[in-house]
Each structure stands twice: as C-alpha cells, then as structure tokens.
Design an enzyme around this catalytic site. Structure first.
Site, PDB file in Angstrom:
ATOM      1  N   HIS A  19       0.826  -1.202   0.000  1.00 35.79           N
ATOM      2  CA  HIS A  19       0.000   0.000   0.000  1.00 35.79           C
ATOM      3  C   HIS A  19       0.863   1.256   0.000  1.00 35.79           C
ATOM      4  O   HIS A  19       0.493   2.279  -0.588  1.00 35.79           O
ATOM      5  CB  HIS A  19      -0.942   0.003   1.208  1.00 35.79           C
ATOM      6  N   CYS A  20       2.018   1.173   0.641  1.00 40.03           N
ATOM      7  CA  CYS A  20       2.912   2.334   0.740  1.00 40.03           C
ATOM      8  C   CYS A  20       3.520   2.725  -0.603  1.00 40.03           C
ATOM      9  O   CYS A  20       3.887   3.888  -0.804  1.00 40.03           O
ATOM     10  CB  CYS A  20       4.044   2.047   1.719  1.00 40.03           C
TER      11      CYS A  20
END
Length: 469
Positions: free
Chosen positions: A446-447
């Site tokens: 997600h980062c």
C-alpha cells in the site's frame, strides 16, 4: 484555518491550458475522498533506487515492484515514475519482465514537459509553477520530436507516427523523486458528484522533518504530487501549508476517515496546530464529516504509525484491523487500544463498525546481517540494525479495480490473511506477493501505490512524446 490554493485549468481554443488560482477547499467545492474500493483510473508507483532504502542496488525491490505493477495493470493503468535518465532502462526492464512471465501488457513512455502538461498531437505546453498567492510564471510551447524510445512497442511507435493515441497498461513518467513511496508523496485525489477529479498536494517532509524525518533531503519528493497532477491533467489543490502523507489517512468514501493520533499529532508534522485544527483541516480537504482517531498503529512503524498499516476500510462501515493474539507481543496492546475505539465509535452515517481481525505475521520480520550489509546510507539518513523488527502487516494491501494485492512474508499466517481477504472481497482476485524486498525498505504494498480515481472523462490513452529538459 488557512485555505490552500488550487491550480484550476481553463482550455483555450487551441487546446492549451491557462491556470488561475481559486481560494477554496475541496469541501467547499463539493469534493470528497473516495474509498479505495471505488473505481480507479489507475495507480501511481515510483521505481525504487535509493541505496539507503533498497539494499544491493535495489534489484530485488525492482523485481517485486514490477510484479505488483503488472498485477495492478491487469485492471487499471499504472504510471511508474522514474528519473529522466532512467526511463528507457525502466521501460526495458518492465517489458522484459512481462515477456519472461508471458504477460500481455503494453509498456510505454509518457513524457511531459517539466512543470507542464501533455497536450494533443505530441505538443507539450510548459506551464510555470503557481506561487502560493497565485502568481504564474511564463508559458512556452514545445513540439515533440518524432523519435520514440526503442523500448516501446511497435504498435505504440506506429501510433505516434500517425499522431494517434494508444492504449497502454503501464506508462513510464519521467519524474525524479528522492525515494519510492508513492502513497506518501503522490497526490491524494478527491472527486465530486459530477465525476470531476482533483488532486491535493500536501507538504511532505520525510515523515517528520528535522524532528524525526527519515532522510535529510526530500525536496524532490515534495514536488512529486504536483508533477503527477500535471502529467495526468488533474487540477491540484495546493495544501503545502499542511504536512500529511497518503498513508496517514484512510477513507470509506462516505464521509469517514481513519487516522492515528501517534502519526498526526507527532512533533514533526504540524506542531503549531491543535488536534481540533488538524481535524478541521482534514474535513475541509477530504470532504469528510467524521475523523476516527485510533491511538496507535503498528509497533515500530517508522512513519510514526501510519493508519494504512494497521486498519483499512473494506467497505463502508467495515474494516480490517491488524491483530495479535499474543499478550506478550508489543502489538497486542496497540491493537486492543484501537479496537476499543472502533467498538465505541460510529461512522459518519451512524453505523457501528464491523471489525475483522487480521493477524500480523506469527514470527517477527527482522532485518538480517546480510540485508544490512547491502544498504548505503547517506549523511542524515535513518539507519537500520541487524535484528531490528520491521512493521510487517497484511493490512498493507492495495485494492485495484480487479484484485487485492496482498503482502506475504513466508509466515504461517500468510494463508490465513489470503483466506480472510478473499471472503471480504469476493468479486476481486486475491493476488499474493512475497513482500520482504519491500518491508526491508520500511513499508509495503500500500505504501508504494497511490490510486487515481476514475472520473467522468477518463480514458486510458495518451499521446507518446519524448522527455524534454
């Protein structure tokens, strides 16, 4: 609250754009931050190269980034940022990866003028940057060369020769950054009921600036959101007066936003603002009605405990929460504190939260001596230690239009995470990706991804042009 400036474009008869400042906020303009599970135009990523984040020349990280990009590109466009001098190398690497894995994806270079936007028929207008009070620098127009980079597909090269737009699954955008955390340096996008999409350009200071930032120089990262908005022809709210990263917020799309107090109230973010002022700013820029303040994130998360690593919406009113069943694990107390908040809160629509516990890896994921030897840290950069526990969490997944891309750690809890997410996302493919090459950099799937919502006028096409200095 100080209002930001938005760069709003108007189109002249010759299809070039003029920009003008409008002193407003997304809430005043009728915009909201959609949920990640709402339709996407595409996803932004950044090619990893930083020696202090990615050991041994980032080779393993690059392979994992390519695997994730190709999985996402099956259902939405991917824009991969790379330094201008690296674009052909990146283009070739991704194309070769697709060929080795029999993936039928088109890889193209989408170039843009510096501080400019893509115009029709290979013409690029170079726009000046908008100052805080709306002063605009001089415009000039540049015409693209006819040469197409050698790494591009034959059909794409032919399309450029004909002056036509060509669909592409993965574009390489020549935009230089300091590191590869697209979630935190890319624009947060908002949308209105008419389907218009705009970006927000927060101030980025490497997760804490001079107080506890992770590297000393972040100027290129801080310019990335505006550059991405220009490349994708998105009007952009200037929120440089407020420090925030995309991983610090999670929206349900219906007025509720999750945050952690550990992150948003940290001394390196907005120390001159009180909690109620920070909350009001979030509501104004995200079109939110209610902010849910979870106390903590994942233990030893070096972002000051971003919410996207500990809790995420899977649909309105329903979340997954990173969890440990072991009272002796430091995560146990942190997750229980967040659970108490969720049990006692309602969302913006008055619904009680449905909470699904998503176990963290049973065995802590730690930096090895071998991995440590591969880093090259610059002066002022946060360093690592052998045996250091990393903030590994299965909550750090990405929801694409057709799939959920889920981190895996070679742990006994890997399969359990996939099973739960398959139940929560029955209409999407669950795609496991071995993510250790990302977590050693300090984040996860997600980062390194940032979604761009689908608007009413979006099409997955672009004119191919060459990068201009």
């Amino acid at each position: 609250m100080e209002r930001g400036t938005i760069e709003v474009s108007e189109t002249k008869a010759d299809n070039t754009k003029i920009e003008k400042p409008v002193l407003s906020t997304p809430l005043e303009d009728g915009f909201r931050m959609p949920g990640e599970y709402e339709p996407h135009r595409g996803c932004v990523m950044v090619w990893p190269t930083r020696p202090g984040s990615w050991p041994y020349g980032a080779k393993e990280a690059q392979r994992t980034f390519m695997e994730i990009a190709c999985a996402i590109a099956k259902s939405e466009t991917v824009w991969m940022l790379a330094a201008p001098e690296q674009v052909e190398e990146v283009c070739t690497a991704i194309k070769e990866y697709c060929q080795r894995h029999n993936l039928n994806l088109s890889i193209q270079l989408r170039a843009m003028a510096q501080h400019g936007t893509m115009a029709q028929h290979g013409t690029m207008a170079q726009h000046g940057t908008m100052a805080q009070h709306g002063t605009m620098a001089q415009h000039r127009t540049m015409t693209a060369e006819s040469r197409t980079p050698d790494c591009l597909d034959t059909d794409a090269r032919d399309a450029e020769t004909r002056g036509m737009s060509q669909f592409s699954d993965i574009y390489i955008l020549p935009v230089e950054t300091d590191d590869a955390w697209a979630r935190d340096i890319g624009p947060t996008c908002v949308i209105n009921d008419a389907g218009e999409v705009r970006g927000i350009d927060w101030q980025f200071n490497a997760w804490g600036g001079e107080v506890d930032g992770l590297y000393a120089h972040w100027e290129k990262d801080n310019q990335a959101a505006a550059s991405i908005c220009r490349a994708l022809n998105l009007d952009c709210y200037d929120a440089q007066q407020f420090v925030l990263e995309g991983g610090a917020i999670h929206s349900d799309g219906e007025g509720t936003v999750l945050v952690t107090s550990a992150c948003l109230l940290s001394a390196g973010r907005n120390p001159r603002m009180f909690k109620n002022q920070i909350e009001d700013t979030l509501k104004q820029y995200l079109g939110a009605e209610k902010i849910i303040w979870l106390p903590r994130g994942i233990w030893q998360d070096e972002t000051n405990e971003h919410v996207d690593n500990v809790c995420a919406f899977v649909q309105p009113g329903e979340v997954v929460l990173a969890w440990s069943d072991d009272p002796n694990d430091p995560q146990w107390a942190l997750s229980n504190a967040s659970l108490r908040v969720l049990k006692n809160e309602t969302d913006a629509k008055g619904r009680k939260f449905v909470v699904h516990k998503l176990l963290i890896p049973a065995k802590p994921v730690c930096i090895t001596e071998k991995e440590l030897a591969g880093f090259v840290f610059e002066e002022g950069e946060d360093t690592r230690e052998a045996g250091e526990r990393l903030a590994a969490s299965y909550v750090n997944f990405y929801i694409s239009n057709g799939a959920v891309i889920v981190p895996q750690f070679g742990d006994v809890n890997d399969a359990q995470a996939l099973e739960l997410l398959a139940k929560l996302f029955p209409a999407r493919e669950i795609v496991p990706v071995y993510a250790r090459p990302i977590i050693v950099g300090g984040g996860n799937i997600h980062c390194i991804t940032q979604q761009i919502p689908r608007g009413r006028d979006d099409i997955s096409s672009a004119v191919l042009t060459k990068w201009y200095e």
